[in-house]
Write a protein that holds these residues in place. Structure first.
Motif, short mmCIF file in Angstrom:
data_model
loop_
_atom_site.label_atom_id
_atom_site.label_comp_id
_atom_site.label_asym_id
_atom_site.label_seq_id
_atom_site.Cartn_x
_atom_site.Cartn_y
_atom_site.Cartn_z
N SER A 108 -48.65 29.63 71.17
CA SER A 108 -47.40 29.86 70.46
C SER A 108 -47.33 31.34 70.13
O SER A 108 -48.33 32.05 70.17
N PRO A 109 -46.13 31.86 69.74
CA PRO A 109 -46.03 33.26 69.33
C PRO A 109 -46.90 33.59 68.12
O PRO A 109 -47.30 34.74 67.94
N ALA A 110 -47.22 32.58 67.28
CA ALA A 110 -48.05 32.83 66.10
C ALA A 110 -49.52 32.98 66.47
O ALA A 110 -50.32 33.44 65.64
N GLY A 111 -49.88 32.62 67.67
CA GLY A 111 -51.27 32.71 68.11
C GLY A 111 -51.57 31.65 69.14
O GLY A 111 -50.94 30.58 69.16
N SER A 112 -52.52 31.93 70.00
CA SER A 112 -52.94 30.99 71.04
C SER A 112 -54.45 30.87 71.00
O SER A 112 -55.16 31.88 70.84
N PHE A 113 -54.95 29.64 71.12
CA PHE A 113 -56.39 29.41 71.18
C PHE A 113 -56.67 28.35 72.23
O PHE A 113 -56.25 27.21 72.10
N LEU A 114 -57.36 28.77 73.27
CA LEU A 114 -57.75 27.88 74.35
C LEU A 114 -59.26 27.74 74.26
O LEU A 114 -60.03 28.57 74.74
N ALA A 115 -59.71 26.69 73.56
CA ALA A 115 -61.13 26.51 73.26
C ALA A 115 -61.90 26.16 74.52
O ALA A 115 -61.39 25.56 75.46
N SER A 116 -63.17 26.51 74.53
CA SER A 116 -63.99 26.35 75.72
C SER A 116 -64.08 24.90 76.17
O SER A 116 -64.21 24.63 77.36
N GLY A 117 -64.03 23.96 75.23
CA GLY A 117 -64.14 22.56 75.60
C GLY A 117 -62.83 21.84 75.74
O GLY A 117 -62.80 20.60 75.83
N SER A 118 -61.71 22.58 75.80
CA SER A 118 -60.40 21.94 75.81
C SER A 118 -59.89 21.61 77.20
O SER A 118 -58.82 21.02 77.34
N GLY A 119 -60.62 22.00 78.25
CA GLY A 119 -60.19 21.71 79.61
C GLY A 119 -59.14 22.67 80.13
O GLY A 119 -58.30 22.28 80.94
N TRP A 120 -59.21 23.94 79.73
CA TRP A 120 -58.20 24.89 80.23
C TRP A 120 -58.67 25.61 81.50
O TRP A 120 -57.88 26.29 82.14
N GLY B 89 -51.50 24.94 86.51
CA GLY B 89 -50.73 25.47 85.38
C GLY B 89 -49.96 24.38 84.68
O GLY B 89 -50.01 23.19 85.05
N GLY B 90 -49.24 24.79 83.65
CA GLY B 90 -48.44 23.84 82.89
C GLY B 90 -48.04 24.41 81.55
O GLY B 90 -48.32 25.57 81.22
N LYS B 91 -47.39 23.59 80.77
CA LYS B 91 -46.94 23.96 79.42
C LYS B 91 -47.93 23.40 78.42
O LYS B 91 -48.13 22.19 78.34
N LEU B 92 -48.54 24.28 77.64
CA LEU B 92 -49.57 23.88 76.69
C LEU B 92 -48.96 23.31 75.41
O LEU B 92 -47.82 23.62 75.04
N PRO B 93 -49.72 22.49 74.68
CA PRO B 93 -49.28 22.06 73.36
C PRO B 93 -49.10 23.26 72.43
O PRO B 93 -49.74 24.30 72.60
N ALA B 94 -48.23 23.10 71.45
CA ALA B 94 -48.00 24.17 70.47
C ALA B 94 -49.20 24.28 69.54
O ALA B 94 -49.96 23.32 69.35
N LEU B 95 -49.36 25.44 68.95
CA LEU B 95 -50.45 25.67 68.02
C LEU B 95 -50.32 24.74 66.81
O LEU B 95 -49.26 24.67 66.19
N GLU B 96 -51.38 24.04 66.47
CA GLU B 96 -51.38 23.08 65.37
C GLU B 96 -51.89 23.77 64.11
O GLU B 96 -53.04 23.58 63.70
N GLN B 97 -51.03 24.53 63.46
CA GLN B 97 -51.46 25.31 62.31
C GLN B 97 -51.76 24.46 61.08
O GLN B 97 -52.38 24.95 60.13
N ALA B 98 -51.37 23.19 61.09
CA ALA B 98 -51.65 22.32 59.95
C ALA B 98 -53.08 21.77 59.96
O ALA B 98 -53.51 21.13 59.00
N ARG B 99 -53.85 22.02 61.04
CA ARG B 99 -55.23 21.54 61.08
C ARG B 99 -56.03 22.14 59.93
O ARG B 99 -55.92 23.33 59.64
#
Length: 705
Positions: free
Chosen positions: A129-141, A105-115
Motif C-alpha cells: 500500500s502507499p503507507a508501506g509494503s512488507f513482503l515477508a520471507s515466508g509469505s510466498g512472494w 505477478g498479481g495484486k497483493l493484499p492491502a497492508l493490514e495496519q490493524a495487526r
C-alpha cells in the motif's frame, strides 16, 4: 528478535524440510527482478535459478499467478501441485541443473495496519500500500529454494518510494523527477534462509564509516518524514548502530556485513534480518529502543543471521542475544537492574500454566507468551548459569570460538556446547542436557536450618534441602544472614533430599535460598508478586463486568469470541452496554485464550484467574463488596485508566481494570498486552505514565538453636 518465523517454518517444512547443511559447492543462487507498484498493490517478478532436481516445485501466495516458465531458454508448462492455506504449489518439468526462469505477478493484499504485536508473529501475506509494503520471507512472494541460498534482487518501485531487501547495496537510482521509479540492486553472497522486501514513504539518511578491519560500513535510516524531521533522531540511530557494531565486533569477531539499516515499519514489528532491523515506527521515538532493542537487533547479525539456526534442533539464538544484549546492558547499569531482569524471567515462567512448561530444546520461535518465557527467559538464564559455572574468561573464549567455527554455517545447541566445552576444558553435556531437555524447572526449598556448633565468633549450620522430581543437578546459592551481616555459600545439590553443613564467620539467624535469583527455578510464592502475564497466558481466564447491576450471583455466562464481540448468552442484565462492549473487546485482545464471561461470585469462587473490568465507581463498589480495598496502596493516583493485580491469600487470582469511560478502555487494546511483566499501571490514554511490580522479598528460614 529474528523475523517472524511462523510462516517461514511452515513454508520450509512444506518444501521438504528445514535447511540443515550447505552443499560443498556453496549455496544455491536466486536472482529476482522485482517491479512493485504500492499505489496499485501490484507485483511483477522474474526469478532465475538452477533447478536442483528434475520436476521443480515452488510455492507462491494465492494472490500471485505464474505467467511463464522456461528451462535453458525452452518454454515449459506450469502445473498446479496442491495448496495449503493461502499458499499454492506449482510444478515445472525442468531437467535437473537447468537454468529456470519463472515469471509471475498479481495484486497483493492491502497492508493490514490493524495487526497487533502478536499477530505480526504469525503467518502474514505479502502486503502492499502507499503507507508501506512488507513482503515477508515466508509469505510466498518468491520461489524459495528448499535449502540455504545466496541472491541478487533488482528492485523497481513505481511512484518512487525507496525499497530494500537485506544485503549489500550494489546500485541505487533515486527518482530525479516526479513519476520516475526508484531503482536499486541488492546482493547477498552469504547463505540466507529467506528474503524480506520492504518499501515505504521514507526519507533516507546515510553515514559512511570504516570498520576496524578496514572494510567499509554503510549505515542508514529509512524513516517517514514526520519521524525523520525530529531533531537528531536519525543521527542518533546512526551513531548508536555504529556503537553497537563496534561493541560486538570486539566481543565476538568482525561484523559479518558491510551495511546496517534501521527501517521504520507501519506494523508493530521488531524484526532483525541480515544487515537491517524493521521496527514499528510508533516506538522508534521511545528511548528504550535505542538503549536496548536496537542493540539486540544489531547482535542478531552475529547470532541468527551470521551463524544460522538449526530450527529442527532448537533455537539458541534468541536466548544468547537476550543475554549478550538486553541483560548485559542491565548488568552494566547495576547489579540491582540485572537482578530485576532475572526476577522478570522467573515471574514470567511461574505465571505459565503447568501444561505450557515445554523443554527449551523444543523452542523454535516466539508466537505467544509461553514460548517467549522459555525461548527468551529460560534460554538467557541458561547462559547466566553457564557463565557462573565456567567463569567469565572461559565463557568469553567460548563465544569467540563458536563464531570463528560456525560463521555462515547452520548450528544447533550441540555446536554451541562444543565451543564452551573446549573453552572450559571440561565436558558440559550434563549441564546442557538437563536445562534443554527437562521441561519446566526445579523447585528447591529449605526444609530446616539448625545450628550445629557455635565456634568463637562463627558457627556451623546444617541445612536440610529438598526438590521434587525431576531432580536437577544444581549449584545452589545459600545466603547466611544475621542483621546486616551476610555470607553466601554455593552447594552442589543433585538429589531429592540432602543435608549440607555451612560455616560462617558469625552466628547466622536465618538462611535464604538463592536470594539473588541466579538459578532457573520455580521461586517460592513469597518471591512472586502477581503480574499480568498470569492473566495473559491463563488456560481458563474469566471476565467479570463491574458495571452489571444484577443481583448477587446473577450474571450471564459465555465466551468472548473476538474484539468487540458479545458473549454467548449475552451480557449480564443491566450492564452498561458501552462499558461492556469495550471491556469484552479489551479482554479479547489481552488474553491468549478466550475468556469466559462470569458473574460477581467468580471473585470468590475457585477457578481460573479473574479480570474485573469497568468504570471507576463500579469497580470500587464491587471490590468493597467483596471485602477488598477499592484502591491498592503504593499506586499513584490519576490517569484515564488504572490496572492492577490484587495480592491476597485466598480466592482466585484477581486483576482489575478501572477506567474513566469506555474510550479509556478502548485505548488500552494495543498497549496493555505489552505489559505482562507488570503488577500495576496507570494510563493516560494509550500511554503508560506509571507502572511497577509489587514488592515480594522472599523468605528467610530461621536457624533453630
Amino acid at each position: 528478535m529474528l523475523r517472524g518465523l511462523f510462516g517461514w517454518l511452515l513454508l520450509a517444512g512444506w518444501l521438504g524440510g528445514l535447511p540443515s547443511a550447505l552443499a560443498a559447492a556453496g549455496p544455491a543462487r536466486l536472482n529476482l527482478a522485482v517491479e512493485l507498484d504500492p499505489a496499485r498493490g501490484e507485483l511483477q517478478v522474474e526469478a532465475v535459478l538452477r533447478a536442483p532436481e528434475a520436476g521443480y516445485r515452488f510455492v507462491l501466495h494465492e494472490s500471485l499467478q505464474p505467467q511463464a516458465a522456461s528451462a535453458d531458454g525452452h518454454a515449459l508448462p506450469l502445473r498446479a501441485a496442491g495448496s495449503r492455506g493461502t499458499l499454492r504449489a506449482w510444478r515445472v518439468d525442468a531437467p535437473a541443473g537447468a537454468e529456470l526462469r519463472l515469471r509471475y505477478g498479481g495484486k497483493l493484499p492491502a497492508l493490514e495496519q490493524a495487526r497487533d504485536h502478536r499477530e505480526v508473529l504469525q503467518a502474514m501475506p505479502p502486503m502492499a500500500s502507499p503507507a508501506g509494503s512488507f513482503l515477508a520471507s515466508g509469505s510466498g512472494w518468491y520461489p524459495r529454494p528448499a535449502d540455504l541460498f545466496a541472491y541478487e534482487v533488482d528492485l523497481v518501485v513505481r511512484g518512487g518510494q525507496p525499497a530494500l531487501v537485506a544485503g549489500r547495496l550494489a546500485h541505487e537510482q533515486r527518482p530525479a523527477a516526479a513519476g520516475e521509479p526508484y531503482r536499486a540492486r541488492f546482493v547477498f553472497e552469504h547463505p540466507a534462509d529467506g528474503i524480506d522486501l520492504m518499501a515505504g514513504p521514507w526519507v533516507v539518511r546515510e553515514r559512511l564509516a570504516t570498520q576496524a578491519d578496514g572494510r567499509p560500513l554503510r549505515l542508514r535510516t529509512y524513516f517517514p518524514a514526520a519521524l525523520d524531521g525530529e531533531a537528531g533522531l536519525a543521527e542518533a540511530y546512526l551513531a548508536d548502530s555504529q556503537r553497537y557494531i563496534e561493541r560486538y565486533s570486539a566481543q565476538i569477531g568482525a561484523y559479518p556485513f558491510t551495511e546496517f539499516s534501521v527501517v521504520a515499519s507501519p506494523l508493530p514489528t521488531g524484526f532483525g534480518m541480515p544487515t537491517l532491523t524493521y521496527i514499528g515506527e510508533q516506538v522508534l521515538r521511545l528511548p528504550f529502543i535505542r538503549a536496548s532493542s536496537l542493540g539486540h537487533e544489531v547482535l542478531h547479525n552475529w547470532w541468527g543471521n551470521g551463524v544460522l539456526v538449526d530450527y529442527a534442533r532448537g533455537n539458541w539464538s534468541e536466548g544468547l542475544t537476550t543475554f549478550m544484549a538486553d541483560y548485559a546492558y542491565k548488568a552494566e547499569a547495576s547489579t540491582a537492574a540485572a537482578r530485576e531482569m532475572r526476577l522478570g524471567w522467573l515471574r514470567d515462567f511461574a505465571a505459565l500454566p503447568a501444561d505450557s512448561h515445554a523443554p527449551l530444546a523444543d523452542f523454535r520461535s516466539r508466537t505467544h507468551g509461553a514460548a517467549a518465557a522459555v525461548g527468551y527467559g529460560k534460554a538467557a538464564m541458561v547462559f547466566v548459569m553457564l557463565q557462573d559455572e565456567i567463569g567469565e574468561d572461559a565463557f568469553a573464549r567460548g563465544i569467540r570460538l563458536f563464531w570463528e567455527r560456525q560463521r555462515f554455517r547452520i548450528a544447533a545447541w550441540d555446536e554451541l556446547r562444543a565451543a564452551f566445552e573446549e573453552a572450559a576444558g571440561r565436558p558440559l553435556q550434563g549441564f546442557f542436557r538437563q536445562w534443554l531437555e527437562l521441561p519446566g524447572g526445579p523447585a528447591p526449598r529449605i526444609e530446616r536450618a539448625r545450628l550445629v556448633e557455635p565456634a568463637g565468633q562463627g558457627a556451623r549450620v546444617r541445612v536440610s534441602l529438598a526438590q521434587p522430581g525431576p531432580v536437577h543437578a544444581l549449584r545452589l546459592p545459600l545466603q547466611l544472614v544475621a542483621g546486616d551481616r551476610v555470607e553466601t555459600r554455593v552447594v552442589e545439590f543433585a538429589a531429592g533430599r540432602t543435608d549440607v553443613e555451612l560455616t560462617a564467620g558469625f552466628v547466622p539467624e536465618g538462611v535464604a535460598l538463592d536470594p539473588e535469583l541466579r538459578l532457573w527455578r520455580l521461586p517460592e510464592a513469597a518471591q512472586l508478586p502477581p503480574i499480568l502475564r498470569q492473566w495473559i497466558v491463563a488456560a481458563a481466564p474469566r471476565l467479570v463486568l463491574a458495571d452489571a447491576q444484577a443481583e448477587a450471583g446473577g450474571a450471564g455466562s459465555g465466551a468472548v469470541s473476538g474484539a468487540g464481540s458479545g458473549a454467548s448468552g449475552g451480557t449480564p442484565r443491566g450492564a452498561d452496554s458501552a462499558f461492556a462492549e469495550a471491556a469484552q473487546a479489551l479482554a479479547a485482545r489481552l488474553f491468549e485464550r478466550t475468556p469466559t464471561l462470569a458473574g460477581l461470585p467468580a471473585l470468590g469462587a475457585e477457578g481460573g484467574p479473574v479480570l474485573l473490568v469497568g468504570s471507576e465507581p463500579a469497580v470500587a463498589a464491587v471490590l468493597v463488596g467483596a471485602g477488598l480495598a477499592a484502591q491498592p496502596r503504593g499506586m499513584p493516583a490519576g490517569g484515564s485508566a488504572r490496572v492492577w493485580t490484587v495480592q491476597r491469600e485466598r480466592g482466585p487470582a484477581l486483576a482489575v481494570i478501572a477506567a474513566a469511560d469506555p474510550a479509556a478502555l478502548r485505548a488500552l487494546q494495543r498497549a496493555l498486552p505489552h505489559y505482562g511483566s507488570q503488577s500495576w499501571l496507570v494510563f493516560d490514554g494509550t500511554r503508560a505514565s506509571a507502572r511497577g511490580v509489587w514488592d515480594a522479598p522472599g523468605n528467610v528460614v530461621k536457624v533453630e538453636p
